[in-house]
Enzyme design. Structure first.
Site, PDB file in Angstrom:
ATOM      1  N   GLY A   9      46.697  36.597  55.962  1.00 50.25           N
ATOM      2  CA  GLY A   9      47.623  36.564  57.103  1.00 50.25           C
ATOM      3  C   GLY A   9      48.288  35.217  57.312  1.00 50.25           C
ATOM      4  O   GLY A   9      49.251  35.109  58.069  1.00 50.25           O
ATOM      5  N   VAL A  13      53.640  36.280  52.797  1.00 48.46           N
ATOM      6  CA  VAL A  13      53.888  37.651  53.274  1.00 48.46           C
ATOM      7  C   VAL A  13      53.223  37.879  54.633  1.00 48.46           C
ATOM      8  O   VAL A  13      53.811  38.487  55.531  1.00 48.46           O
ATOM      9  CB  VAL A  13      53.391  38.684  52.225  1.00 48.46           C
ATOM     10  CG1 VAL A  13      53.666  40.100  52.705  1.00 48.46           C
ATOM     11  CG2 VAL A  13      54.039  38.438  50.870  1.00 48.46           C
ATOM     12  N   TYR A 136      45.414  37.808  36.301  1.00 50.86           N
ATOM     13  CA  TYR A 136      45.946  38.315  37.579  1.00 50.86           C
ATOM     14  C   TYR A 136      46.277  39.807  37.450  1.00 50.86           C
ATOM     15  O   TYR A 136      45.950  40.616  38.317  1.00 50.86           O
ATOM     16  CB  TYR A 136      47.198  37.500  37.893  1.00 50.86           C
ATOM     17  CG  TYR A 136      47.982  37.867  39.126  1.00 50.86           C
ATOM     18  CD1 TYR A 136      47.572  37.440  40.382  1.00 50.86           C
ATOM     19  CD2 TYR A 136      49.169  38.600  39.034  1.00 50.86           C
ATOM     20  CE1 TYR A 136      48.327  37.728  41.518  1.00 50.86           C
ATOM     21  CE2 TYR A 136      49.925  38.895  40.153  1.00 50.86           C
ATOM     22  CZ  TYR A 136      49.498  38.456  41.396  1.00 50.86           C
ATOM     23  OH  TYR A 136      50.248  38.747  42.518  1.00 50.86           O
ATOM     24  N   ARG A 187      62.204  20.873  44.215  1.00 47.55           N
ATOM     25  CA  ARG A 187      62.854  19.853  43.388  1.00 47.55           C
ATOM     26  C   ARG A 187      64.220  19.447  43.974  1.00 47.55           C
ATOM     27  O   ARG A 187      64.581  18.288  43.994  1.00 47.55           O
ATOM     28  CB  ARG A 187      62.983  20.328  41.950  1.00 47.55           C
ATOM     29  CG  ARG A 187      61.998  19.543  41.089  1.00 47.55           C
ATOM     30  CD  ARG A 187      61.985  19.962  39.666  1.00 47.55           C
ATOM     31  NE  ARG A 187      61.337  21.253  39.518  1.00 47.55           N
ATOM     32  CZ  ARG A 187      61.724  22.187  38.657  1.00 47.55           C
ATOM     33  NH1 ARG A 187      62.776  22.001  37.884  1.00 47.55           N
ATOM     34  NH2 ARG A 187      61.059  23.304  38.565  1.00 47.55           N
TER      35      ARG A 187
HETATM   36  P1  NDP Z   1      50.085  33.235  49.501  1.00 50.50           P
HETATM   37  O1  NDP Z   1      49.624  32.430  48.334  1.00 50.50           O
HETATM   38  O2  NDP Z   1      51.223  32.742  50.314  1.00 50.50           O
HETATM   39  O3  NDP Z   1      48.879  33.497  50.467  1.00 50.50           O
HETATM   40  C1  NDP Z   1      47.625  33.851  49.963  1.00 50.50           C
HETATM   41  C2  NDP Z   1      46.769  34.226  51.128  1.00 50.50           C
HETATM   42  O4  NDP Z   1      45.483  34.600  50.633  1.00 50.50           O
HETATM   43  C3  NDP Z   1      46.567  33.087  52.125  1.00 50.50           C
HETATM   44  O5  NDP Z   1      46.579  33.614  53.423  1.00 50.50           O
HETATM   45  C4  NDP Z   1      45.182  32.570  51.757  1.00 50.50           C
HETATM   46  O6  NDP Z   1      44.513  31.982  52.867  1.00 50.50           O
HETATM   47  C5  NDP Z   1      44.503  33.869  51.351  1.00 50.50           C
HETATM   48  N1  NDP Z   1      43.350  33.635  50.486  1.00 50.50           N
HETATM   49  C6  NDP Z   1      43.353  33.093  49.245  1.00 50.50           C
HETATM   50  N2  NDP Z   1      42.089  32.999  48.790  1.00 50.50           N
HETATM   51  C7  NDP Z   1      41.278  33.504  49.756  1.00 50.50           C
HETATM   52  C8  NDP Z   1      39.874  33.682  49.889  1.00 50.50           C
HETATM   53  N3  NDP Z   1      39.016  33.333  48.905  1.00 50.50           N
HETATM   54  N4  NDP Z   1      39.401  34.222  51.044  1.00 50.50           N
HETATM   55  C9  NDP Z   1      40.237  34.581  52.036  1.00 50.50           C
HETATM   56  N5  NDP Z   1      41.568  34.458  51.969  1.00 50.50           N
HETATM   57  C10 NDP Z   1      42.089  33.920  50.844  1.00 50.50           C
HETATM   58  O7  NDP Z   1      50.371  34.712  48.935  1.00 50.50           O
HETATM   59  P2  NDP Z   1      51.614  35.655  49.196  1.00 50.50           P
HETATM   60  O8  NDP Z   1      51.818  35.835  50.647  1.00 50.50           O
HETATM   61  O9  NDP Z   1      52.701  35.194  48.312  1.00 50.50           O
HETATM   62  O10 NDP Z   1      51.088  37.027  48.562  1.00 50.50           O
HETATM   63  C11 NDP Z   1      50.554  38.089  49.344  1.00 50.50           C
HETATM   64  C12 NDP Z   1      50.218  39.249  48.423  1.00 50.50           C
HETATM   65  O11 NDP Z   1      51.400  39.714  47.787  1.00 50.50           O
HETATM   66  C13 NDP Z   1      49.242  38.883  47.315  1.00 50.50           C
HETATM   67  O12 NDP Z   1      48.319  39.931  47.158  1.00 50.50           O
HETATM   68  C14 NDP Z   1      50.122  38.746  46.092  1.00 50.50           C
HETATM   69  O13 NDP Z   1      49.399  39.037  44.926  1.00 50.50           O
HETATM   70  C15 NDP Z   1      51.198  39.759  46.377  1.00 50.50           C
HETATM   71  N6  NDP Z   1      52.480  39.489  45.734  1.00 50.50           N
HETATM   72  C16 NDP Z   1      53.115  38.277  45.920  1.00 50.50           C
HETATM   73  C17 NDP Z   1      54.315  38.042  45.310  1.00 50.50           C
HETATM   74  C18 NDP Z   1      55.055  36.750  45.479  1.00 50.50           C
HETATM   75  O14 NDP Z   1      56.120  36.579  44.849  1.00 50.50           O
HETATM   76  N7  NDP Z   1      54.587  35.816  46.297  1.00 50.50           N
HETATM   77  C19 NDP Z   1      54.951  39.067  44.440  1.00 50.50           C
HETATM   78  C20 NDP Z   1      54.247  40.311  44.390  1.00 50.50           C
HETATM   79  C21 NDP Z   1      53.040  40.486  44.991  1.00 50.50           C
HETATM   80  P3  NDP Z   1      44.729  30.393  53.261  1.00 50.50           P
HETATM   81  O15 NDP Z   1      46.192  30.143  53.261  1.00 50.50           O
HETATM   82  O16 NDP Z   1      44.146  30.306  54.618  1.00 50.50           O
HETATM   83  O17 NDP Z   1      44.019  29.613  52.212  1.00 50.50           O
END
Ligand code: NDP
Length: 318
Positions: A9, A13, A136, A187
């Site tokens: 959260g 996204v 992944y 960049r």
């Molecule tokens: P972000 O990297 O922006 O955010 C990742 C989130 O996962 C953060 O809230 C982070 O928490 C949390 N997180 C990571 N590791 C842990 C853990 N061990 N325990 C609990 N929480 C964890 O990701 P996005 O918002 O970009 O992606 C959201 C989803 O969409 C993902 O499943 C991704 O695979 C998918 N996706 C993303 C795309 C993209 O282009 N970004 C494309 C297609 C799919 P914190 O910040 O507090 O560390």
């Protein structure tokens, strides 16, 4: 009362969903957004505690180890293991706690490398993924397998969405592990911060030729909320802009350069890897349900993201 727990959260996204929900919350819904500080989802006990505390009835599972091409290439094992652990912990803890619906996130970059275009939802498991991100990809594909298992064995409605590349406010702009748009933005920001850019060179890694579909995080957020409320199938659904909206990396770089008012030279470093040439996905299934959905025009979404980044540079993930 629906209690919706959003894992991930605090990410790109997740923050976009928070933004939409602030103005579009239904009376019978309570939304909870959690990040890694609230629970380590790689750890089963920590995941259990989180579910026991919030008692969700619905889960949007976004949390994942996410990174760009170069980070994936050098850390495939970490991407595989961390994501397998997180996904299994979230799905199984949801089942144990009687969560009625889970919406998890796959990605268009997990589809087979050798494939016919456009890609659709039936092709997830039709061959090995691109070698750059096999860790992944296999971890994400297993979510779909688990969803089918939870349905067959327990009648659960655990489903998944397949977004294309996402960008928007709150992205990860770190130079070493960001996706293409935030990486280029970072960049350009550095090149433009002292003014006078006429003598500067903006280097884009790769040939600039690969094609990608990009969805604005705000549009994706609206679609994921729709999936949670309305889409009642275990089968995954692609959440992408239309095929005609596909862009080359060079088009993206030029749009960004214009938005930053960069006046120097744009150069393509062809010695760097390009990744998959294209992965055009069809959103025909989504269009069957939401034929009128309006995606934010790319230039406008880029402008909003750049404005956000410049304004929030100090707090952004750099
Ligand atoms: P972000 O990297 O922006 O955010 C990742 C989130 O996962 C953060 O809230 C982070 O928490 C949390 N997180 C990571 N590791 C842990 C853990 N061990 N325990 C609990 N929480 C964890 O990701 P996005 O918002 O970009 O992606 C959201 C989803 O969409 C993902 O499943 C991704 O695979 C998918 N996706 C993303 C795309 C993209 O282009 N970004 C494309 C297609 C799919 P914190 O910040 O507090 O560390």
């Amino acid at each position: 009362m629906k209690v919706v727990l959003v894992t991930g959260g605090t990410g790109l996204v997740g923050r976009a969903i928070q933004n939409i929900i602030e103005n579009d919350k239904k009376e019978n819904e309570k939304w909870i957004f959690v990040g890694s500080k609230d629970a380590d989802l790689c750890d089963k006990k920590s995941t259990q505690k989180l579910f026991e505390h919030h008692k969700p009835t619905h889960v949007i599972h976004l949390a994942a180890m996410v990174g760009g091409l170069f980070q994936n290439m050098s850390h495939n094992l970490d991407f595989l293991r961390n994501n397998i652990h997180m996904n299994d912990n979230v799905l199984h803890t949801a089942h144990e706690n009687n969560v009625v619906k889970v919406v998890s996130c796959l990605s268009t970059c997990i589809f087979p490398d050798k494939i016919s275009y456009p890609i659709d939802e039936t092709m997830v498991h039709n061959g090995p993924p691109h070698s750059s991100n096999y860790g992944y990809s296999h971890a994400k594909r297993l979510i779909d397998i688990a969803n089918r298992g939870y349905y067959d064995q327990h009648g659960r409605l655990y489903t998944s969405v397949i977004p294309c590349n996402v960008f928007g406010p709150h992205d990860n702009f770190h130079p070493n592990d960001s996706h293409v748009i935030p990486g280029l933005m970072r960049r350009l920001y550095d090149l433009c911060k002292d003014g006078n850019t006429e003598d500067k060179v903006f280097t884009v890694l790769g040939s600039g030729k690969p094609l990608r579909q990009f969805i604005y995080s705000i549009d994706l957020a609206k679609l994921i909320i729709w999936v949670l409320r309305e889409y009642d199938s275990v089968e995954p659904i692609i959440l992408s802009v239309d095929e005609a909206q596909e862009k080359s990396i060079a088009q993206v770089a030029e749009t960004l350069a214009r938005t930053f008012d960069f006046k120097g030279k744009v150069v393509y470093d062809t010695s760097a890897a390009d990744g998959q040439f294209k992965k055009t996905a069809s959103n025909a299934k989504l269009r069957k349900y939401l034929s009128d959905f309006q995606f934010t025009p790319f230039e406008q979404a880029i402008k909003e993201t750049v404005d956000w980044y410049i304004k929030n540079y100090d707090q952004a993930r750099n």
